[in-house]
Design a protein around this motif. Structure first.
Motif, PDB file in Angstrom:
ATOM      1  N   GLY A  95      87.063-114.092 -63.960  1.00 30.41           N
ATOM      2  CA  GLY A  95      88.300-114.348 -64.691  1.00 30.41           C
ATOM      3  C   GLY A  95      88.576-115.817 -64.979  1.00 30.41           C
ATOM      4  O   GLY A  95      89.019-116.191 -66.057  1.00 30.41           O
ATOM      5  N   MET A  96      88.320-116.648 -63.977  1.00 37.58           N
ATOM      6  CA  MET A  96      88.618-118.079 -64.136  1.00 37.58           C
ATOM      7  C   MET A  96      87.814-118.684 -65.291  1.00 37.58           C
ATOM      8  O   MET A  96      88.327-119.466 -66.091  1.00 37.58           O
ATOM      9  CB  MET A  96      88.229-118.776 -62.831  1.00 37.58           C
ATOM     10  N   MET A 151      90.514-117.574 -60.199  1.00 35.85           N
ATOM     11  CA  MET A 151      91.731-117.979 -60.892  1.00 35.85           C
ATOM     12  C   MET A 151      92.950-117.979 -59.974  1.00 35.85           C
ATOM     13  O   MET A 151      93.828-118.840 -60.053  1.00 35.85           O
ATOM     14  CB  MET A 151      91.960-116.992 -62.044  1.00 35.85           C
ATOM     15  N   TYR A 188      96.181-111.202 -65.835  1.00 40.19           N
ATOM     16  CA  TYR A 188      95.901-112.636 -65.961  1.00 40.19           C
ATOM     17  C   TYR A 188      96.401-113.240 -67.274  1.00 40.19           C
ATOM     18  O   TYR A 188      96.095-114.389 -67.576  1.00 40.19           O
ATOM     19  CB  TYR A 188      94.404-112.897 -65.783  1.00 40.19           C
ATOM     20  N   ASP A 193      87.116-109.985 -57.726  1.00 47.14           N
ATOM     21  CA  ASP A 193      86.063-108.967 -57.675  1.00 47.14           C
ATOM     22  C   ASP A 193      84.681-109.601 -57.836  1.00 47.14           C
ATOM     23  O   ASP A 193      83.675-109.008 -57.431  1.00 47.14           O
ATOM     24  CB  ASP A 193      86.296-107.865 -58.724  1.00 47.14           C
ATOM     25  N   GLY A 194      84.613-110.832 -58.387  1.00 55.14           N
ATOM     26  CA  GLY A 194      83.343-111.542 -58.467  1.00 55.14           C
ATOM     27  C   GLY A 194      82.971-112.150 -57.122  1.00 55.14           C
ATOM     28  O   GLY A 194      81.907-111.870 -56.568  1.00 55.14           O
ATOM     29  N   GLY A 195      83.828-112.966 -56.569  1.00 57.20           N
ATOM     30  CA  GLY A 195      83.541-113.683 -55.326  1.00 57.20           C
ATOM     31  C   GLY A 195      83.345-112.757 -54.144  1.00 57.20           C
ATOM     32  O   GLY A 195      82.480-113.004 -53.289  1.00 57.20           O
TER      33      GLY A 195
END
Ligand code: TPP
Ligand code: MG
Length: 552
Positions: A464-465, A382, A529, A433-435
């Motif tokens: 999040g995105m 995001m 966010y 935190d995902g990527g």
């Protein structure tokens, strides 16, 4: 007598290769031995994907192919995402993969995958080396093809028996320059006429404008014409964002503040636009006319069908175009009146001290600690939209983002490559935190290479995105959250330093301390966010209602 692998390595040295990234397998052992006796450094990574992202970023930043090496089957297949990243992102890269012997094999089909075929749609060229005598020619050809417009990846598969075979000591093929023709006079005349006729012209800088060879000529064109410009996500930085002519970056395809200028323009000079990028604006039957200026003709799409093309080496072609129009443009600055209004929206809430911090505040604070030539490399999430929209760049290729394959997992490796190439510049990876967790194992590589690198992780314990898009599309909040490791301890377990930002005012001092202390430093910060919907949906929708445009 040299072996096939010696010829391969000599051919790579002949191309000026100084390092190779990868994870060798037993089929590469002759090549590894030849590398040991060469001037080329072998940089081990902890996953082939990391090696490919580093090699592709080397190509992106230098214009010369980065090189990576893997074994056959499983190792080679781990390069697929990196190959697609380089193909869509137009980054020159050479992938060297091993293979079982082709003359005879005692292992039947063990680990054998038709790698050359698997990579055909992911490369500009994918082939097997079948004889030692062809190695110098094939390597030269691979480099030329990888570098030529439009740049991209090439795969060469070297079977182990060819690698081990004794070979004639044949001469290398000398490097030769890539000469790109300059645009034809007639097309320059036609483009000049359109520019002279325009009442509200606007320049757009796209992905190919960021090629190392492009940047100088484009600055001159903008300066000489004084036409305001905006950029795509991957075109940021080619002309400094501090320029009085900068109108913003199109992080969305429509309806953002920058589109106030796009929608009012009657002519867009699109320099280096590549339709692999998410469209920076949507062409329609009524909108502005477009002149496409690039190394290659436009890919015509439903959303991009330029009325005029200036195809050739971008810098020199633009110089000739500027010669035709300089000093004769009475409407050059017609859209400049919109500039203040557009740019002022981007600083909204940039200094708000809410906890957790807003994305705007994070972008603002990062800009404060990164010098003009410092490099920020983004992963995909995001925050990419916020950085593309709000982060001002002053130097080409100082905001490395991927708006082409838009893959997660490239943020850390691409930042590592930037840190290797420019040890004197500050380099920051910004990851979700995902990527981050998709290639976090390369932290070990970064520590082993003694890089100076800061990694900022934006923690929302979610993809999040996608969670945001789920909400925008009115789906219930479901299935997109996860737990995280303790990132400070995680960093420390690699021998890196770790910090957690505990208050909004602490972000700048924590980043400063990390850069000053050197080495590899990981910083985690939570992110608020809720701004995604407030600004990117509600505020932009409200703005359109005010100007009476249809709201989707
Ligand atoms: C390799 C890959 N898998 C999935 C996606 C789809 N995707 C795009 S953004 C995103 C979420 C990113 O999460 P994170 O890295 O935590 O960043 P955030 O949006 O939460 O800031 C996903 C799953 C992708 N682009 N690439
Ligand atoms: Mg996240």
């Amino acid at each position: 007598m040299p072996k096939g692998s010696d010829l391969l390595v000599a051919a790579l040295e002949n191309e000026g290769v100084d390092r190779i990234f990868g994870v060798p397998g037993e089929e590469n052992l002759d090549v590894v031995e030849s590398l040991r006796n060469s001037s080329i450094k072998l940089i081990l990574t902890r996953h082939e994907q990391g090696a490919a992202f580093m090699a592709a970023t080397y190509g992106r930043l230098t214009g010369k192919p980065g090189v990576c090496i893997t074994t056959l089957g499983p190792g080679a297949l781990n390069l697929t995402t990196g190959a697609a990243y380089a193909l869509l992102g137009a980054m020159p890269m050479i992938m060297l993969t091993g293979q079982k012997g082709i003359m005879s094999s005692r292992q039947a089909k063990f680990q054998i995958v038709d790698v050359v075929s698997a990579f055909k749609p992911l490369t500009k060229l994918s082939l097997q080396i079948v004889s030692t005598s062809s190695i110098p020619t094939l390597v030269r050809d691979a480099f030329r093809i990888a570098m030529e417009e439009r740049p991209g990846p090439v795969l060469l598969e070297l079977p182990e028996d060819i690698a081990a075979e004794e070979a004639e000591d044949i001469a290398m093929v000398p490097q030769h320059p890539i000469e790109i023709p300059v645009a034809h006079r007639a097309s320059l005349d036609r483009a000049a006429e359109m520019i002279l006729r325009a009442k509200r012209p606007l320049i757009m800088l796209g992905a190919a404008a960021s090629r190392p060879r492009s940047t100088a000529g484009i600055g001159g064109f903008v300066r000489r014409t004084q036409i305001p410009f905006f950029t795509t996500q991957m075109g940021k930085g080619t002309v400094p964002g501090e320029s009085k002519l900068y109108m913003g970056t199109a992080a969305l395809s429509e309806r953002d503040y920058v589109h106030e200028a796009v929608d009012r323009a009657d002519l867009i000079i699109a320099i280096g636009h590549d339709t692999v990028e998410k469209p920076p604006f949507i062409m329609g039957p009524k909108g502005p006319q477009v002149i496409h200026v690039s190394y290659t003709p436009a890919n015509v799409e439903q959303v991009y069908f330029p009325q005029c093309e200036v195809v050739g080496d971008v810098g020199p072609s633009l110089e000739l175009l500027a010669d035709r129009v300089e000093g004769r443009l009475h409407n050059a600055g017609a859209l400049l009146g919109l500039r203040e209004g557009i740019l002022s929206r981007l600083t909204d809430r940039a200094t708000e001290d809410r906890w957790p911090p807003t994305p705007q505040r994070i972008v603002h604070d990062v800009r404060k600690v990164i010098p003009e030539d410092g490099i920020v490399a983004l992963d995909n999430g995001m925050y990419k939209i916020w950085f593309a929209r709000n982060y001002r760049t002053y130097v080409a290729n100082t905001l490395l983002l991927d708006n082409a394959l838009a893959t997660m997992g490239a943020g850390l490796p691409s930042a590592m490559m930037a840190a290797m190439l420019y040890p004197e510049r500050r380099v920051l990876a910004v990851c979700g935190d995902g990527g981050f967790m998709m290639n976090s194992q390369e932290m070990e590589t970064a520590v082993r290479l003694k890089l100076n690198l800061v990694v900022l992780i934006l923690e929302d314990s979610a993809y999040g995105m996608i969670r945001w898009k789920q909400a925008v599309d009115h789906f219930p909040d479901f299935g997109l959250t996860f737990g995280n490791p303790d990132f400070v301890k995680y960093a420390e377990s690699y021998g890196a330093k770790g910090s957690k930002v505990e208050s909004t005012d602490d972000l700048i001092p924590t980043l400063e301390r990390a850069f000053k202390s050197g080495g590899v430093h990981l910083i985690s910060v939570p992110v608020d966010y809720s701004e995604n919907t407030r600004v990117l949906v509600d505020e932009l929708r409200e703005k359109l209602k005010q100007v009476g445009e249809p709201v989707a």
